[in-house]
Design a protein around this motif. Structure first.
Motif, PDB file in Angstrom:
ATOM      1  N   LYS A 226       0.616  -1.153  -0.035  1.00 53.41           N
ATOM      2  CA  LYS A 226      -0.087  -0.028   0.015  1.00 53.41           C
ATOM      3  C   LYS A 226       0.859   1.172   0.178  1.00 53.41           C
ATOM      4  CE  LYS A 226      -3.573  -2.330   2.419  1.00 53.41           C
ATOM      5  NZ  LYS A 226      -4.818  -2.413   1.351  1.00 53.41           N
ATOM      6  N   LYS A 227       1.968   1.137   0.949  1.00 51.04           N
ATOM      7  CA  LYS A 227       2.661   2.509   0.864  1.00 51.04           C
ATOM      8  C   LYS A 227       3.465   2.814  -0.544  1.00 51.04           C
ATOM      9  CE  LYS A 227       3.736   2.611   5.881  1.00 51.04           C
ATOM     10  NZ  LYS A 227       4.763   2.657   6.797  1.00 51.04           N
ATOM     11  N   GLY A 228       3.945   1.694  -1.168  1.00 53.96           N
ATOM     12  CA  GLY A 228       4.586   1.786  -2.453  1.00 53.96           C
ATOM     13  C   GLY A 228       3.714   2.244  -3.511  1.00 53.96           C
ATOM     14  N   TRP A 229       2.473   1.809  -3.411  1.00 51.69           N
ATOM     15  CA  TRP A 229       1.449   2.293  -4.410  1.00 51.69           C
ATOM     16  C   TRP A 229       1.294   3.631  -4.196  1.00 51.69           C
ATOM     17  CZ3 TRP A 229      -3.813   3.566  -4.305  1.00 51.69           C
ATOM     18  CH2 TRP A 229      -4.522   3.757  -5.327  1.00 51.69           C
ATOM     19  N   ARG A 230       1.163   4.201  -2.978  1.00 50.82           N
ATOM     20  CA  ARG A 230       0.898   5.336  -2.751  1.00 50.82           C
ATOM     21  C   ARG A 230       1.829   6.533  -3.208  1.00 50.82           C
ATOM     22  NH1 ARG A 230      -1.537   3.914   3.245  1.00 50.82           N
ATOM     23  NH2 ARG A 230      -3.376   3.067   2.520  1.00 50.82           N
ATOM     24  N   ALA A 231       2.952   5.703  -3.288  1.00 51.60           N
ATOM     25  CA  ALA A 231       4.124   6.566  -3.757  1.00 51.60           C
ATOM     26  C   ALA A 231       4.270   6.706  -5.072  1.00 51.60           C
ATOM     27  CB  ALA A 231       5.630   6.249  -3.144  1.00 51.60           C
ATOM     28  N   SER A 232       3.567   5.989  -5.959  1.00 54.28           N
ATOM     29  CA  SER A 232       3.879   5.916  -7.317  1.00 54.28           C
ATOM     30  C   SER A 232       2.934   6.924  -7.883  1.00 54.28           C
ATOM     31  CB  SER A 232       3.499   4.548  -7.813  1.00 54.28           C
ATOM     32  OG  SER A 232       2.155   4.250  -7.684  1.00 54.28           O
ATOM     33  N   ASN A 233       2.941   7.060  -9.376  1.00 52.32           N
ATOM     34  CA  ASN A 233       1.886   7.967  -9.779  1.00 52.32           C
ATOM     35  C   ASN A 233       0.762   7.253 -10.415  1.00 52.32           C
ATOM     36  OD1 ASN A 233       2.878   6.617 -11.969  1.00 52.32           O
ATOM     37  ND2 ASN A 233       3.742   8.406 -13.152  1.00 52.32           N
ATOM     38  N   LYS A 234       0.618   6.142 -10.075  1.00 53.50           N
ATOM     39  CA  LYS A 234      -0.697   5.143 -10.303  1.00 53.50           C
ATOM     40  C   LYS A 234      -0.734   4.797 -11.753  1.00 53.50           C
ATOM     41  CE  LYS A 234      -1.827   6.461  -6.023  1.00 53.50           C
ATOM     42  NZ  LYS A 234      -0.631   7.489  -5.754  1.00 53.50           N
ATOM     43  N   ARG A 235       0.413   5.001 -12.522  1.00 53.38           N
ATOM     44  CA  ARG A 235       0.423   4.478 -13.728  1.00 53.38           C
ATOM     45  C   ARG A 235       1.786   3.669 -13.944  1.00 53.38           C
ATOM     46  NH1 ARG A 235      -0.942  10.036 -17.077  1.00 53.38           N
ATOM     47  NH2 ARG A 235      -2.833  10.521 -16.253  1.00 53.38           N
ATOM     48  N   GLU A 236       1.220   2.377 -14.374  1.00 55.43           N
ATOM     49  CA  GLU A 236       2.558   1.187 -14.817  1.00 55.43           C
ATOM     50  C   GLU A 236       3.246   1.305 -13.241  1.00 55.43           C
ATOM     51  OE1 GLU A 236       3.289  -0.587 -17.079  1.00 55.43           O
ATOM     52  OE2 GLU A 236       1.788   0.037 -18.366  1.00 55.43           O
TER      53      GLU A 236
ATOM     54  N   THR B 111       8.342  -1.447  -6.844  1.00 54.57           N
ATOM     55  CA  THR B 111       9.548  -2.301  -6.966  1.00 54.57           C
ATOM     56  C   THR B 111      10.752  -1.550  -6.331  1.00 54.57           C
ATOM     57  OG1 THR B 111       9.987  -2.473  -9.138  1.00 54.57           O
ATOM     58  CG2 THR B 111       8.710  -4.197  -7.982  1.00 54.57           C
ATOM     59  N   LYS B 112      10.731  -0.419  -7.122  1.00 56.08           N
ATOM     60  CA  LYS B 112      11.907   0.711  -6.887  1.00 56.08           C
ATOM     61  C   LYS B 112      11.924   1.168  -5.657  1.00 56.08           C
ATOM     62  CE  LYS B 112      14.546   1.707  -9.634  1.00 56.08           C
ATOM     63  NZ  LYS B 112      16.133   1.060  -9.479  1.00 56.08           N
ATOM     64  N   TRP B 113      10.565   1.676  -5.324  1.00 53.80           N
ATOM     65  CA  TRP B 113      10.225   2.415  -4.068  1.00 53.80           C
ATOM     66  C   TRP B 113      10.917   1.348  -2.896  1.00 53.80           C
ATOM     67  CZ3 TRP B 113       7.289   1.230   0.049  1.00 53.80           C
ATOM     68  CH2 TRP B 113       7.362   2.173   1.040  1.00 53.80           C
ATOM     69  N   LEU B 114      10.432  -0.068  -3.073  1.00 53.60           N
ATOM     70  CA  LEU B 114      10.641  -0.847  -1.948  1.00 53.60           C
ATOM     71  C   LEU B 114      12.045  -1.227  -1.827  1.00 53.60           C
ATOM     72  CD1 LEU B 114       9.170  -2.734   0.152  1.00 53.60           C
ATOM     73  CD2 LEU B 114       8.956  -4.379  -1.549  1.00 53.60           C
TER      74      LEU B 114
END
Length: 966
Positions: A664-674, A680-683
């Motif tokens: 969830k934290k990684g998804w919130r840090a992304s721009n929600k596209r691809e 994975t990079k954030w993690l």
């Protein structure tokens, strides 16, 4: 006038007069004490004189904890000893004497260990040496542990400050533009000594840290004959790198277990203990299949799809988690230990329908799952057969065989993983129409499932025919080749382990609650739930439960704690009530963190009782049949505990808590596209930062240990060590209500006779006091009119397993309508760890401390008498001794207490040390008593309104362990 003539001074000096007692007066006191013991009417009323006999104890009273050595209650004051006289009076108060469990008789366990296993091949250079080389530090670089690490230790960062700022940016998710603006301020980089000029430079340094588990791999999966642009993304780490990262983690080096251990409770080896995975039979059988000296690495893999969006949208993630059975389960449950790692994100892309039949669409989803898992676990094929050399955190190199031992998933995924037909058992070949049977059925095996698939392929020519053939055999017809067909030493059906959260709470208990609502009526059950008193560890459903939607596992657990007590006294058939009790027994027993053959037999007995009584639910018409897979799954719990250890080794609840950090934290840090490559990079950066931090902490700790070892070896240095103290009580640093007036205590805490009873209590402490003096209250007024009052305290009760520190809380607060908790108090030395023997239920009304200084007149202060207890006390109002009829024991197995009749208008009371409180407990009002006005019962007032109560066995797992009686 001389101070000694003042009333307050005369009161104080009466204690000093006891120093001049002669032998004649002492003889009179002893005679009065013996007469008082012989009388049947008690100073402070108890249920009967027979019950009082067990209160006549030894003469050592009130050895209080948390205090420096002072004269305590039970020790002689000035002058001749009067201990026996005061003991006689004090012991007439229930729980007044300090008591503990008698644990002197310890069971000597027998441990058998396979010493031939886990042979060390060689030793690699020490971790510290490798770390120094990696950071370009000379091997003999002086680091004595008393000073901070040198700047070279933080490479590739320039200094410790440089590293700490980078850590803060990554962990707190500082905005990229915000950091760039900060670093663009002239002179800021030079002032802070930073080695990067913008966020890109910082990320580059973080990415260059040694990855914990190698690099993320991104692979594209595509079905045959599909267009090239129709592919699915699989992100994963190399499984062997993940295993090596766990195996070589220096923080886990001292905790990993490499060999099987058989533990027995007795010298005759008749009662085997099961707790950790290395204590189970699976490890034993697997070790026998491997070469001599081999090391088993049991892999625990969990998959669980989770929702990323909260309110709208359907974004999902499908993480795969990995951990090792060599790691103690207590560490695996701590996310901060990083003992469970994220292995992969499975594809969750939507399938284009394109006119595909529904059956073919479902088949594609399942085949995609198996193909992805095959790619992830492919390195285990050879590693599991031949073994791989792994370096442990201690530098020892062993030949390790990583083998899939436990696959953790909820029921739909269990069917998906094992290729079982949905709504059947993934572990045995029970027909769907006989799931409610208590009989045993042949086990499913990998060979049997693969043989069915092979026969279907040979005897059919189309997908439809293949599907029909497999489904008749109760094997999934959607899958042609499962991912586990080449995994060595693995039987996937046996590896599927019980799931307490989804099977028991969100499955079995969910059905039971629904059926009970149908029998009682939702409104009546809600009314009973709303009237329950507050209790620590139990959620209060102020609006009932019928209106709840999307009930979480935590909410379901809290429903289970109160369900049975709310059913007693209803129109529910007795057999149905007994069946509910049997299921609750099974659920609570299944959660034990340590089992032996006896407790496993209790689980079997509870399951047999359920099968004997379950037909009552069909008889009342709430359900047509009980052919429900989650009820059938109960048949396999005992066997799985014997083979893989207790259920907390593989419960899905352990992995669901990782969703926030790993998805969830990684998804919130992304721009929600691809988003998955970004996640994975954030993690990876989060993992690198945490691993680097753990490495620094470990090195610093090693240097500290070496430093203190050198100091201890020095003849001129004698390190001072403060004695370790173990505290079992936790009080606020300051009283919640310091200097509270006694009149306010009597009003706010609803104890109108508090001052009168406190005078009696203090009179009993007085050296030379007699029964007549105490009854007449030997002084007319208290030498103080204020007390320090606490509204709550925490404590660790006596536990049945030592691996967990259980904390309990007791409240006695007049705020917000008032809450005065009920507790179980030790009142006799016959107390046992699994029954009510030697205990009594009471209600804590006041938690207070006697003053240490007394104001005799004006501002003159004198110390309080030396025999007054200096520790915190509790004023308790008593209920009747716990009782239980044979019929109650067979049905709900909860004990009953009731209010005692008033004596001279006062509720029977005692003042006791806090350490005598064994645990908090929950009282549930009995609805089956006549001449009661249930309409007036509310949660804040029910303890005052009702007269008869059930002691709730289910308020917590600890309460169940201590109060449950076979």
């Amino acid at each position: 006038m001389h101070l000694s003539q003042a009333r307050s001074c005369r009161w104080y000096r009466q204690f000093e007069k006891t120093a001049a007692l002669d032998n004649v007066l002492q003889t009179e006191i002893d005679e009065m004490a013996s007469m008082a013991r012989a009388e049947e009417d008690l100073l402070l009323p108890v249920e009967s004189a027979d019950f009082l006999q067990e209160l006549e104890e030894e003469n050592d009273l009130f050895h209080f904890i948390h205090l420096d050595r002072e004269p305590e209650v039970g020790e002689a004051g000035p002058g001749p000893s009067t201990v026996s006289q005061r003991n006689t009076l004090l012991e007439r108060q229930l729980g007044a004497k300090l008591r503990t469990f008698d644990d002197t008789e310890e069971v000597e366990k027998v441990v058998e260990e396979n010493l031939e296993a886990a042979r060390i091949i060689r030793m690699d250079p020490s971790l510290e040496t490798r770390w120094r080389l990696a950071h370009n530090l000379e091997v003999d670089h002086p680091m004595d542990g008393s000073s901070p690490l040198p700047d070279e230790a933080f490479a590739p960062f320039a200094t410790e400050m440089d590293w700490k700022i980078a850590e803060w940016v990554i962990k707190d998710g500082i905005g990229h533009k915000s950091l760039d603006k900060l670093l663009a301020i002239p002179g800021i980089k030079e002032k802070l000594g930073l080695s990067y000029t913008n966020i890109a430079g910082l990320h580059k340094k973080i990415d260059n840290l040694r990855p914990r588990a190698g690099e993320w791999k991104v692979q594209k999966l595509r079905f045959k004959d599909d267009p090239e642009d129709l592919d699915f993304t699989l992100c994963h780490w190399d499984v062997l790198h993940c295993i090596q990262s766990l195996w070589g983690d220096p923080a886990l080096a001292d905790h990993l277990v490499y060999r099987l251990k058989k533990i027995f409770q007795d010298q005759g080896k008749m009662k085997r203990v099961y707790s950790e995975m290395w204590e189970g039979k699976w490890w034993q059988f697997t070790q026998d299949l491997l070469p001599r000296g081999a090391t088993v690495a049991p892999l625990i893999i969990a998959t669980d799809k989770t929702q990323l969006t909260q309110f709208s949208g359907s974004k999902q993630a499908y993480p795969v988690y990995l951990t090792l059975g060599n790691i103690p389960k207590a560490l695996r449950r701590q996310p901060s230990q990083q003992a469970c790692v994220l292995l992969a994100y499975l594809p969750v892309d939507k399938m284009p329908k394109d006119g595909l039949p529904k059956r073919e669409l479902s088949s594609r989803y399942q085949r995609l799952f198996h193909e992805a898992m095959r790619l992830i676990l492919a390195p285990l094929h050879e590693a599991g057969r031949k073994g791989v050399e792994l370096v442990g955190g201690d530098g020892a190199v062993r030949r390790v065989y990583p083998i899939l031992a436990s696959y953790v998933a909820d029921f739909p995924e269990q069917c998906l993983v094992t290729c079982s037909k949905y709504s059947t058992c993934p572990k045995c070949q029970v027909p769907a129409t006989e799931l409610s049977s208590s009989n045993s059925f042949p086990k499913r095996t990998q060979e049997w499932t693969l043989q069915v698939m092979e026969e279907a392929r040979k005897s059919t020519s189309s997908f439809s025919q293949y599907f029909t053939y497999c489904m008749k055999k109760e094997v999934s017809g959607y899958i042609y080749r499962p991912f586990w067909d080449e995994l060595p030493f693995t039987d996937i059906h046996f590896s599927v382990t019980p799931d307490v959260l989804h099977q028991l709470y969100q499955g079995v208990l969910k059905h039971l609650i629904s059926w009970c609502q149908d029998i009682l009526g939702s409104q009546e059950l809600d009314r009973r739930i709303r009237s329950l008193p507050p209790s620590y560890g139990v959620r209060h459903f102020k609006n009932g439960i019928s209106a709840l939607s999307q009930i979480s596992g935590s909410e379901r657990k809290n429903m289970g704690k109160i369900l049975l007590g709310c059913l007693v006294g209803s129109d529910m058939p007795r057999d149905a009530l007994t069946a509910v009790r049997a299921i609750l027994d099974f659920i609570y027993l299944a959660q034990y963190s340590t089992h032996d053959d006896d407790t496993l037999s209790y689980m079997s007995d509870a399951l047999d009782l359920w099968h004997a009584k379950k037909s009552s639910f069909i008889d009342v018409g709430v359900h047509d049949d009980l052919n429900i897979p989650k009820f059938h799954a109960l048949q396999h719990y005992v066997e799985m505990i014997r083979f893989f250890g207790c259920t907390d080794n593989y419960n899905t609840e352990m992995f669901e808590c990782l969703h926030i950090d790993y998805t969830k934290k990684g998804w919130r840090a992304s721009n929600k596209r691809e988003e998955f490559p970004q996640m994975t990079k954030w993690l990876s950066r989060q993992e690198n930062v945490q691993s680097f931090n753990k490495e620094l902490s470990w090195i610093l700790e090693q240097q500290r240990i070496r430093h203190f070892q050198k100091l201890s070896d020095s003849p001129t240095h004698s390190p001072s060590h403060s004695p370790a103290t173990t505290s079992t009580l936790w009080l606020p640093k300051q009283p919640t209500a310091p200097g509270k007036a006694i009149s306010a205590i009597e009003l706010g805490h609803a104890v109108p006779f508090f001052s009168t009873n406190l005078k009696r209590y203090l009179a009993m402490l007085t050296p030379g006091s007699s029964r007549v003096q105490v009854e007449g209250s030997s002084f007319k007024q208290l030498p103080f009119d204020h007390l320090d009052v606490y509204y709550s305290f925490k404590f660790s009760p006596e536990t049945l397993d030592d691996e967990r520190s259980i904390k309990d809380v007791v409240k006695a607060t007049p705020l917000k309508g008032g809450r005065f908790d009920t507790v179980v108090v030790l009142t006799g030395d016959s107390a046992e760890t699994t029954s009510f023997s030697g205990t009594r239920v009471g209600r804590v009304k006041v938690i207070f401390r006697l003053p240490s200084q007394l104001t005799l007149i004006g501002t003159h202060k004198s110390p309080s008498p030396s025999w007054w207890p200096a520790s915190v006390l509790a004023y308790v109002e008593w209920y009747s001794p716990p009782s239980q009829t044979p019929l109650e024991q067979k049905s709900h197995n909860m004990t009953t207490v009731h209010k005692l009749p008033l004596v001279d208008g006062i509720i029977p009371w005692s003042i006791i040390p806090l350490s005598n409180i064994r645990q908090s407990c929950m009282l549930i009002p009995r609805h089956d008593k006549k001449n009661i006005s249930r309409a007036t019962w509310t949660s804040p007032t029910v303890l005052d309104s009702a007269t008869h109560f059930l002691v709730n066995n289910w308020s917590s797992l600890y309460t169940y362990k201590t109060l449950y009686k076979e």
